[in-house]
Design a protein around this motif. Structure first.
Motif, mmCIF file in Angstrom:
data_model
loop_
_atom_site.group_PDB
_atom_site.id
_atom_site.type_symbol
_atom_site.label_atom_id
_atom_site.label_comp_id
_atom_site.label_asym_id
_atom_site.label_seq_id
_atom_site.Cartn_x
_atom_site.Cartn_y
_atom_site.Cartn_z
ATOM 1 N N ILE A 228 56.192 45.228 30.062
ATOM 2 C CA ILE A 228 54.931 44.746 29.518
ATOM 3 C C ILE A 228 54.002 44.298 30.649
ATOM 4 C CG2 ILE A 228 53.811 43.082 27.996
ATOM 5 C CD1 ILE A 228 55.555 45.166 26.584
ATOM 6 N N ALA A 229 52.782 44.876 30.651
ATOM 7 C CA ALA A 229 51.795 44.531 31.678
ATOM 8 C C ALA A 229 50.567 43.847 31.089
ATOM 9 C CB ALA A 229 51.371 45.790 32.442
ATOM 10 N N ASN A 282 43.539 51.061 32.782
ATOM 11 C CA ASN A 282 43.136 51.604 34.082
ATOM 12 C C ASN A 282 42.565 50.522 34.991
ATOM 13 O OD1 ASN A 282 43.817 54.368 34.039
ATOM 14 N ND2 ASN A 282 42.108 54.814 32.671
ATOM 15 N N ASN A 283 41.789 49.603 34.405
ATOM 16 C CA ASN A 283 41.200 48.526 35.199
ATOM 17 C C ASN A 283 42.283 47.603 35.741
ATOM 18 O OD1 ASN A 283 38.718 47.361 36.176
ATOM 19 N ND2 ASN A 283 39.091 45.632 34.793
ATOM 20 N N TRP A 284 43.307 47.345 34.925
ATOM 21 C CA TRP A 284 44.425 46.510 35.382
ATOM 22 C C TRP A 284 45.158 47.181 36.544
ATOM 23 C CZ3 TRP A 284 49.691 47.105 35.838
ATOM 24 C CH2 TRP A 284 50.439 45.942 36.036
ATOM 25 N N LEU A 285 45.364 48.498 36.433
ATOM 26 C CA LEU A 285 46.031 49.228 37.511
ATOM 27 C C LEU A 285 45.230 49.149 38.805
ATOM 28 C CD1 LEU A 285 47.207 52.385 35.520
ATOM 29 C CD2 LEU A 285 48.681 50.666 36.556
ATOM 30 N N LEU A 286 43.907 49.274 38.712
ATOM 31 C CA LEU A 286 43.065 49.165 39.907
ATOM 32 C C LEU A 286 43.148 47.779 40.525
ATOM 33 C CD1 LEU A 286 39.863 51.140 38.811
ATOM 34 C CD2 LEU A 286 41.528 51.789 40.577
ATOM 35 N N GLN A 288 45.686 45.822 40.454
ATOM 36 C CA GLN A 288 46.973 45.721 41.145
ATOM 37 C C GLN A 288 46.909 46.360 42.526
ATOM 38 O OE1 GLN A 288 49.251 43.721 39.518
ATOM 39 N NE2 GLN A 288 47.393 43.661 38.270
ATOM 40 N N GLN A 289 45.979 47.286 42.686
ATOM 41 C CA GLN A 289 45.801 47.947 43.981
ATOM 42 C C GLN A 289 44.778 47.222 44.847
ATOM 43 O OE1 GLN A 289 44.762 51.977 42.907
ATOM 44 N NE2 GLN A 289 46.603 52.229 41.653
ATOM 45 N N GLY A 290 44.268 46.091 44.335
ATOM 46 C CA GLY A 290 43.345 45.280 45.117
ATOM 47 C C GLY A 290 41.876 45.610 44.939
ATOM 48 N N TYR A 291 41.541 46.429 43.940
ATOM 49 C CA TYR A 291 40.154 46.811 43.746
ATOM 50 C C TYR A 291 39.522 46.026 42.606
ATOM 51 C CZ TYR A 291 36.032 49.488 42.395
ATOM 52 O OH TYR A 291 34.743 49.840 42.060
ATOM 53 N N SER A 292 38.268 45.574 42.818
ATOM 54 C CA SER A 292 37.496 44.893 41.788
ATOM 55 C C SER A 292 36.119 45.530 41.717
ATOM 56 C CB SER A 292 37.368 43.399 42.089
ATOM 57 O OG SER A 292 36.404 42.798 41.255
ATOM 58 N N ALA A 293 35.780 46.091 40.564
ATOM 59 C CA ALA A 293 34.465 46.714 40.393
ATOM 60 C C ALA A 293 33.358 45.674 40.564
ATOM 61 C CB ALA A 293 34.378 47.363 39.016
ATOM 62 N N ALA A 294 33.582 44.452 40.082
ATOM 63 C CA ALA A 294 32.579 43.392 40.201
ATOM 64 C C ALA A 294 32.295 43.058 41.668
ATOM 65 C CB ALA A 294 33.047 42.148 39.450
ATOM 66 N N GLU A 295 33.352 42.967 42.466
ATOM 67 C CA GLU A 295 33.183 42.661 43.887
ATOM 68 C C GLU A 295 32.409 43.766 44.594
ATOM 69 O OE1 GLU A 295 36.929 41.854 45.646
ATOM 70 O OE2 GLU A 295 37.318 40.052 44.436
ATOM 71 N N GLU A 296 32.722 45.025 44.262
ATOM 72 C CA GLU A 296 32.002 46.137 44.886
ATOM 73 C C GLU A 296 30.530 46.122 44.493
ATOM 74 O OE1 GLU A 296 32.013 51.027 45.181
ATOM 75 O OE2 GLU A 296 33.629 49.988 44.121
ATOM 76 N N PHE A 297 30.255 45.816 43.223
ATOM 77 C CA PHE A 297 28.872 45.763 42.751
ATOM 78 C C PHE A 297 28.082 44.678 43.483
ATOM 79 C CE2 PHE A 297 25.681 44.205 39.629
ATOM 80 C CZ PHE A 297 24.903 45.359 39.567
ATOM 81 N N ILE A 298 28.694 43.507 43.647
ATOM 82 C CA ILE A 298 28.026 42.401 44.345
ATOM 83 C C ILE A 298 27.750 42.771 45.795
ATOM 84 C CG2 ILE A 298 28.356 40.041 45.179
ATOM 85 C CD1 ILE A 298 29.869 39.485 42.561
ATOM 86 N N LYS A 299 28.686 43.450 46.429
ATOM 87 C CA LYS A 299 28.494 43.876 47.817
ATOM 88 C C LYS A 299 27.313 44.838 47.933
ATOM 89 C CE LYS A 299 33.276 43.293 49.385
ATOM 90 N NZ LYS A 299 34.514 43.981 49.827
ATOM 91 N N ARG A 300 27.175 45.717 46.952
ATOM 92 C CA ARG A 300 26.042 46.653 46.965
ATOM 93 C C ARG A 300 24.709 45.899 46.848
ATOM 94 N NH1 ARG A 300 27.802 51.720 43.029
ATOM 95 N NH2 ARG A 300 29.703 52.341 44.172
ATOM 96 N N LEU A 301 24.708 44.898 45.983
ATOM 97 C CA LEU A 301 23.485 44.090 45.837
ATOM 98 C C LEU A 301 23.163 43.344 47.131
ATOM 99 C CD1 LEU A 301 23.915 42.533 42.263
ATOM 100 C CD2 LEU A 301 22.478 44.480 42.937
ATOM 101 N N GLU A 302 24.179 42.769 47.730
ATOM 102 C CA GLU A 302 23.966 41.986 48.959
ATOM 103 C C GLU A 302 23.510 42.865 50.111
ATOM 104 O OE1 GLU A 302 27.741 40.145 49.450
ATOM 105 O OE2 GLU A 302 27.263 38.429 48.158
ATOM 106 N N SER A 303 23.950 44.130 50.127
ATOM 107 C CA SER A 303 23.567 45.015 51.226
ATOM 108 C C SER A 303 22.094 45.369 51.207
ATOM 109 C CB SER A 303 24.409 46.305 51.150
ATOM 110 O OG SER A 303 24.077 47.063 50.000
#
Length: 305
Positions: A228-229, A282-286, A288-303
Motif C-alpha cells: 500500500i502506497a 503517477n505524482n506520488w511516484l515522481l 519518490q524520485q525527488g521531483y515536485s512540479a510545484a517547485e519546478e514551476f516556482i523556479k520558472r517564475l523566479e528565473s
C-alpha cells in the motif's frame, strides 16, 4: 495474526514428513528460520530455539563426517531445546540418526521433495512466514494496483468505490480486494493489502451484481496482494471547499502504526475520478524520485525576475 503451524509449512512447500507426524499442529511463532551452525559446535548463547531450524548440505555434510558418538552428542544438544521443527533441504539420504532423535523428542523432521539450494528455500520460507505471522486488520473499501503501486479506495457506502475500481480495471490496472481489504503489517514502514479469500477475484457493482474479474477480463485484471502506497478517500462534492494551491499539504492515514499518504477526492457528475487516481499515483511516484512540479514551476517564475 492467524495461527501458523508446522502442517501449514508441509502443505505450502510440499514437504515430506520423516518424523513427528503427530506433532504437525505445533505452533510457529517466529517469522524467521535459523541454520544451526555455531550450535553444532557447542555455542548456544544466542540460539533462537523458537525458530524453524534449517539443515542444508553444509550442516548435513558436517554431521556425516562426525563419529557416531560425536554426532549423537551434537544432535542431542540441539533437539533438547525442542524447536518447532527441522527442515532438511539436502535430501533425506542418511538421516536415520536424526530421524530417531526427532521421534524420541516429538519434533517434526521435514524434508524437501528434492535437494535444493538452502538459501533460496530460506528466502521463500521466511517470506511466507513473515506474511502469515504479520499483524493484520480488515477495513471496508477497495484495494487496487495502479502502475505497480497499491492504492486503498475508501468512502461511505454507495459513494462509488467499486465502480471506480471497475473503470481502473478497464484501463489495465489490477483489482486486489473489494469490500473487505485485509491489511498486513510486514515492517514498521510496510503495509500489505490483500483479500480475505472469500472475496478473491470478486467485484460487486450496484445495479449489476457480483462480477468475477478474472473470468470477465482475464488473469491480468487481478493481483493477489500489493504494497500500500496511497490511501484515497472518495467524498461527496462540497461547493467552495476545493482549492487550486500549487501543492497540497501532505496528509496521512495511520494503519497499525504505519503512516500512509492520504488524498481526498470529491465526486461530481462528469469528474474523471479514475483519471484523478491515475494522476495521483503517477505524482506520488515522481515525488519518490525527488521531483515536485510545484517547485519546478516556482523556479520558472523566479528565473523571470
Amino acid at each position: 495474526m492467524k495461527l501458523l503451524t508446522v502442517e501449514h509449512l508441509v502443505q505450502k512447500f510440499a514437504l515430506k514428513v520423516l518424523a513427528g507426524e503427530e506433532q504437525l499442529q505445533k505452533a510457529i511463532t517466529q517469522p524467521r528460520s535459523h541454520r544451526p551452525g555455531l550450535e553444532f559446535v557447542g555455542h548456544f548463547d544466542f540460539f533462537p530455539t523458537e525458530r524453524v531450524q534449517i539443515l542444508g548440505s553444509k550442516e548435513i555434510t558436517y554431521l556425516h563426517k562426525l563419529s557416531l558418538d560425536e554426532r549423537q552428542f551434537r544432535i542431542g544438544n540441539i533437539v533438547k531445546y525442542h524447536p518447532p521443527c527441522f527442515i532438511v533441504t539436502a535430501g533425506e539420504e542418511g538421516l536415520t540418526y536424526l530421524t530417531q532423535y526427532c521421534l524420541e523428542e516429538g519434533i517434526p523432521l521435514l524434508c524437501t521433495n528434492t535437494p535444493q539450494p538452502t538459501s533460496e528455500f530460506i528466502t521463500k520460507l521466511d517470506a511466507y512466514m513473515v506474511k502469515a505471522l504479520a499483524p493484520e486488520t480488515a477495513i471496508h473499501g477497495v484495494c487496487i494496483n495502479v502502475y505497480g503501486m497499491g492504492i486503498l479506495i475508501r468512502g461511505k457506502s454507495g459513494v462509488g468505490k467499486s465502480e471506480t475500481a471497475h473503470t481502473l480495471i478497464g484501463r489495465g490496472h489490477r483489482l486486489v480486494a473489494d469490500d473487505i481489504v485485509v491489511l498486513k503489517k510486514l515492517s514498521p514502514t510496510t503495509i500489505l493489502g490483500t483479500h480475505d479469500e472469500k472475496t478473491k477475484e470478486f467485484l460487486s457493482l450496484r445495479s449489476i451484481g457480483l462480477l468475477n474479474v478474472v473470468r470477465l477480463y482475464g488473469r491480468k485484471a487481478f493481483q493477489d496482494e500489493t504494497r500500500i502506497a496511497l490511501d484515497i478517500e472518495l467524498t461527496k462534492w462540497q461547493k467552495d471547499t476545493l482549492n487550486n494551491e500549487l501543492e497540497q499539504e501532505s496528509k496521512f492515514t495511520e494503519y497499525m502504526g504505519v503512516k500512509i499518504p492520504h488524498i481526498e477526492i470529491q465526486l461530481q457528475p462528469g469528474r474523471d475520478v479514475a483519471g484523478l487516481i491515475e494522476a495521483a499515483a503517477n505524482n506520488w511516484l515522481l515525488k519518490q524520485q525527488g521531483y515536485s512540479a510545484a517547485e519546478e514551476f516556482i523556479k520558472r517564475l523566479e528565473s523571470e525576475f
